[in-house]
Design an enzyme around this catalytic site. Sequence first.
Site, PDB file in Angstrom:
ATOM      1  N   LYS A 173     -19.066  36.068  10.431  1.00  0.00           N
ATOM      2  CA  LYS A 173     -20.034  36.562  11.424  1.00  0.00           C
ATOM      3  C   LYS A 173     -19.245  37.192  12.569  1.00  0.00           C
ATOM      4  O   LYS A 173     -18.638  36.495  13.382  1.00  0.00           O
ATOM      5  CB  LYS A 173     -20.925  35.450  11.978  1.00  0.00           C
ATOM      6  CG  LYS A 173     -22.021  36.038  12.877  1.00  0.00           C
ATOM      7  CD  LYS A 173     -22.473  35.070  13.935  1.00  0.00           C
ATOM      8  CE  LYS A 173     -22.254  35.456  15.360  1.00  0.00           C
ATOM      9  NZ  LYS A 173     -22.423  36.794  15.837  1.00  0.00           N
ATOM     10  N   GLU A 246     -10.133  28.416  18.817  1.00  0.00           N
ATOM     11  CA  GLU A 246      -9.238  29.162  19.704  1.00  0.00           C
ATOM     12  C   GLU A 246     -10.083  29.609  20.877  1.00  0.00           C
ATOM     13  O   GLU A 246     -10.857  30.550  20.761  1.00  0.00           O
ATOM     14  CB  GLU A 246      -8.689  30.359  18.914  1.00  0.00           C
ATOM     15  CG  GLU A 246      -7.376  30.846  19.367  1.00  0.00           C
ATOM     16  CD  GLU A 246      -6.330  29.762  19.307  1.00  0.00           C
ATOM     17  OE1 GLU A 246      -6.022  29.229  20.391  1.00  0.00           O
ATOM     18  OE2 GLU A 246      -5.839  29.437  18.224  1.00  0.00           O
ATOM     19  N   CYS A 280      -7.660  36.451  25.648  1.00  0.00           N
ATOM     20  CA  CYS A 280      -7.557  35.035  25.996  1.00  0.00           C
ATOM     21  C   CYS A 280      -6.153  34.728  26.498  1.00  0.00           C
ATOM     22  O   CYS A 280      -5.932  33.706  27.127  1.00  0.00           O
ATOM     23  CB  CYS A 280      -7.961  34.140  24.847  1.00  0.00           C
ATOM     24  SG  CYS A 280      -7.108  34.503  23.350  1.00  0.00           S
ATOM     25  N   GLU A 378     -11.889  30.853  33.603  1.00  0.00           N
ATOM     26  CA  GLU A 378     -11.572  32.100  32.913  1.00  0.00           C
ATOM     27  C   GLU A 378     -12.565  33.191  33.315  1.00  0.00           C
ATOM     28  O   GLU A 378     -13.767  33.016  33.182  1.00  0.00           O
ATOM     29  CB  GLU A 378     -11.624  31.876  31.395  1.00  0.00           C
ATOM     30  CG  GLU A 378     -11.133  33.079  30.623  1.00  0.00           C
ATOM     31  CD  GLU A 378     -11.083  32.832  29.126  1.00  0.00           C
ATOM     32  OE1 GLU A 378     -12.059  32.314  28.573  1.00  0.00           O
ATOM     33  OE2 GLU A 378     -10.050  33.172  28.514  1.00  0.00           O
TER      34      GLU A 378
END
Length: 491
Positions: A173, A246, A280, A378
């Site tokens: 997906k 992750e 990231c 973040e």
Amino acid sequence: MKKYGLWIAGREVYPKGRKTFVSLNPTNKRAVASFCSGSETDVNTAVAVAHQAQKKWAALPAPQRGEVLLEVARLLRRRKQQLGRLVSTEMGKILSEGLGDVQEAIDIFEYMAGEGRRLFGHTTPSELRSKFCCTMRRPLGVVGLITPWNFPMAIPAWKLAPALVCGNAVVLKPASDTPLCAYELVKTCEEAGIPPGVINMVTGSGDEVGAHIIRHEKLAGISFTGSRVVGEFVAANAGLKRVGLELGGKNAIIIMDDADLDLALEGVLFGAFGTAGQRCTAASRVIVSKEVKDEFEEMLVKRAERLRLGDPLKESTDIGPLINENAVKKTHRYTEIGKKEHAKLVTGGYALPEKGGFFYKPTVFTNVKPHMRIAQEEIFGPSVSLMKVNDVREAIRVCNGIEYGLSSAIYTNDIQKAFTAIEHIEAGITYVNASTIGAEVHLPFGGIKKTGNGTREAGILGVEEFSEVKTVYIDYSGKLQKAQIDVDKRK
Ligand code: UN1
């Protein structure tokens, strides 16, 4: 505008009654392609098809699976220009980075092709005579891959290549912002010889398609790269599946007083503003020694202000747009938060709607305190926080004072400081005299703390996520030998 269906059993399918969604070019908000919003039923179909195909694929000797992977790498290389342009068009990163995205996909397929001739297990002596012990790798079965938009070719490839070489079939997906990149990757895999049904792609929402994949009883593993919130959902809902996560990062670059400041500047610009900060591994914090803080700040602001925002396909562009409206809003929300926290905004801090796309001006905050939200959370946009420290110990303490632990960097010419950082920084990756980004596919990639669950992707460890280890004992003594119990008879 071209309309794409789901990819199941080697064919494009358009199940009746499904809605569609559109992926946008973030540079001009024009539609790139229309895709099908898959449903739970479609996921079930894809899983069933994958189970059928997996048995035959796993029966093919691993070196032969590797050969097919090598062919994928060859085809990707041949199409690199075209695919790189597609990455830049659908995702918005500048062309050199779009090409890099495709190159990373090529590299991982090439690397994992070689794994077809390794997939090492161990052999080890038995405690008994005439008995042989070893381990071997077996596929998990059918695995679900859920991938983000920021590396729309590389990350699906990071997961597909090891999953395939280990003999799994997959249900993929892709992120709804970049489905065409994933579609082209899947098509290339099949043209190279991955049999129909081994890779199935179900596009659609995370709430419906993603959540159903995560909970699906007949999937043996889930590999997810994306936000921490969704990662926590995966951990809570995947049950006993093998899970690879992750998640985010809040990566810091430490700059010591003895560092080559010009070199550090290039590293910070690339780390903080490359891919418009949407990695990231992006450097969103800069921790600078007090002796050089003012000088470095001035250097950084000067260069940040000169960065050219624009069409990612143009050679003169340094930074492309953010992925979508929400990303602009989120980045700006953090600008407001930073101001409220009394960090000093030295440049940027606003969107550029007049450019027609989702552009946000490269933003630098200084005099940031480690506990502030802009230094903890973040942002995933072109925003960086400068902090001042007294020495390497304090720098490492600040670097570690966050919940994440993905990437990190230190600029210094002092070997003691470099090794102190390598030893004490809490992160999966530490760079010395290089930025926080730039992972290579033959080394393990991943983080500690709330960056994930300890999984490493790529490199020799990349196959761990997608294989089971079977332990094998072969007794050729011709009699019943009892481990532990026959221990005294050995003498
Ligand atoms: C990511 O941002 O999700 O080291 C992956 C890097 C890239 C991979 C980043 N090779 O920045």
